[in-house]
Design a protein around this motif. Structure first.
Motif, PDB file in Angstrom:
ATOM      1  N   THR A 119     -10.393 -15.634  51.835  1.00 44.75           N
ATOM      2  CA  THR A 119     -10.583 -14.340  51.173  1.00 44.75           C
ATOM      3  C   THR A 119     -10.084 -14.386  49.744  1.00 44.75           C
ATOM      4  N   PRO A 120     -10.749 -13.631  48.856  1.00 44.58           N
ATOM      5  CA  PRO A 120     -10.240 -13.481  47.495  1.00 44.58           C
ATOM      6  C   PRO A 120      -9.005 -12.581  47.521  1.00 44.58           C
ATOM      7  N   VAL A 171      -7.054 -12.821  62.108  1.00 45.41           N
ATOM      8  CA  VAL A 171      -7.828 -11.680  61.638  1.00 45.41           C
ATOM      9  C   VAL A 171      -7.403 -10.401  62.361  1.00 45.41           C
ATOM     10  N   TYR A 194      -9.211 -16.549  61.744  1.00 44.50           N
ATOM     11  CA  TYR A 194      -8.121 -16.480  60.774  1.00 44.50           C
ATOM     12  C   TYR A 194      -8.634 -16.045  59.407  1.00 44.50           C
ATOM     13  N   ALA A 195      -7.796 -15.345  58.661  1.00 39.99           N
ATOM     14  CA  ALA A 195      -8.085 -14.992  57.279  1.00 39.99           C
ATOM     15  C   ALA A 195      -7.023 -15.627  56.391  1.00 39.99           C
ATOM     16  N   VAL A 196      -7.468 -16.451  55.465  1.00 37.51           N
ATOM     17  CA  VAL A 196      -6.548 -17.145  54.558  1.00 37.51           C
ATOM     18  C   VAL A 196      -6.847 -16.696  53.133  1.00 37.51           C
ATOM     19  N   VAL A 197      -5.849 -16.163  52.461  1.00 42.27           N
ATOM     20  CA  VAL A 197      -6.023 -15.725  51.083  1.00 42.27           C
ATOM     21  C   VAL A 197      -6.028 -16.941  50.169  1.00 42.27           C
ATOM     22  N   ARG A 226      -1.779 -23.366  54.352  1.00 45.89           N
ATOM     23  CA  ARG A 226      -1.993 -22.400  55.436  1.00 45.89           C
ATOM     24  C   ARG A 226      -3.042 -22.927  56.414  1.00 45.89           C
ATOM     25  N   LEU A 249      -1.782 -15.122  60.304  1.00 44.00           N
ATOM     26  CA  LEU A 249      -3.051 -15.149  59.571  1.00 44.00           C
ATOM     27  C   LEU A 249      -4.229 -14.776  60.466  1.00 44.00           C
TER      28      LEU A 249
END
Lengths: 204, 204
Positions: free
Chosen positions: B124-125, A190, B165-168, B178, A188
């Motif tokens: 994130t969407p 970026v 981090y990017a979490v959907v 997550r 996850l």
């Protein structure tokens, strides 16, 4: 996803139980990554199988691989070579699959310098006394070897600063679950997913 | 462990569901961190409670806090102030407890510049179309506001590079799990635990 696979490097001092943790990871989560089998010149321990636990090779064979540029990393450790054949790792990462290496500390530092986006996990003993007990219990080495390994372990723990994560091997099951969390979490980051999001923005 | 607590910053575009994810985190894992309640000048939405969801304040009160240096971060967003009171965050971290912030993107960037060892998570969407649907369904804003929010969201997604981090947020439960993995994993970072290990070495 067409992302490149992630290189996961599991390392730590001799006797900390890297091999046991790696085996438990393969048994429990083996479908989520490919394990890269190391090459070594040391003798198989009871139960170890060539091509499963290691590729067992002679010194001559190992040195030929080095000369041919076929090793991602290698090091001599307690008088034997250990190393990772390059080809399998590269092919698997290109296919988008994660690769697990379980390697010695010196080798891990070579990989770090070559694969900057790898995930470097340092397996630590609960403390150095327990490390000593474990080495003694294994009972396959003489005292001079054990002393040499203890000194090496102290030096290696000082190398922890070169790793991303430190996982205590207090219980194999717990260590495996911690490593799995690290792997899931790293996916996850970026830096690993930005391309995917940028193409999503582009579609709008 | 006498380690300092970890600052966890949950942010993301307007309408992505930050508040819902934060509420689910508090409900499921609330004993593992302290949630830092934000201060805002916007009107409460139905069901929101002062001192639980936000500290609801007048513009005058909010600007007095800013003038007194009492805000860790603040920003104006769609015509209202949002911000994090500094004192609670510092006290809680010093006590060794993790703190969760759920804040707007502009505020998160201010925190990033002040708290370099924080964990910055961008929610994130699934894609921008779904973001638009969610904003429309909420039904509390006119079209001009929605268009402005969409444009802001595009700009904010470009800010993702400033996060760790990017979490959907495809499903709240999955997003929460997550984030929990990320938190557990971050606690194993060498940079966070090195002191503990160095004191262990010293004991030998």
């Amino acid at each position: 996803m067409s992302e490149k696979g992630m290189l996961i490097v599991l390392s730590g001092p001799s006797g900390v139980g890297k091999g046991t943790v790696r085996q438990a990871m393969v048994a429990k989560y083996g479908q989520q990554f490919k394990y890269s089998i190391s090459m070594t010149t040391r003798q198989p321990r009871p139960g170890e199988v060539d091509g499963v636990d290691y590729y067992f090779r002679t010194r001559n064979e190992f040195e030929t691989e080095i000369a041919n540029g076929g090793m991602l990393e290698y090091a001599q450790y307690v008088g034997n070579y250990y190393g990772t054949p390059l080809r399998y790792v590269n092919q698997t990462l290109e296919q988008g699959q994660d690769v697990l290496l379980e390697i010695e500390v010196k080798g891990a530092m070579q990989v770090r310098s070559k694969v900057s986006d790898g995930v470097f996990i340092f397996l630590t003993p609960p403390d150095l006394h327990i490390l000593q007990e474990r080495i003694v219990k294994r009972g396959t080495d003489d005292m001079a070897t054990i002393k040499r390994r203890m000194q090496t372990a102290r030096e290696e723990i000082n190398l922890m600063t070169n790793y991303d994560y430190a996982v205590v091997n207090d219980q194999v099951e717990l260590a495996v679950d911690r490593i799995e969390q690290i792997i899931a979490s790293e996916h996850l980051r970026v830096a690993r997913v930005l391309d995917t999001y940028q193409s999503m923005l582009g579609e709008d």
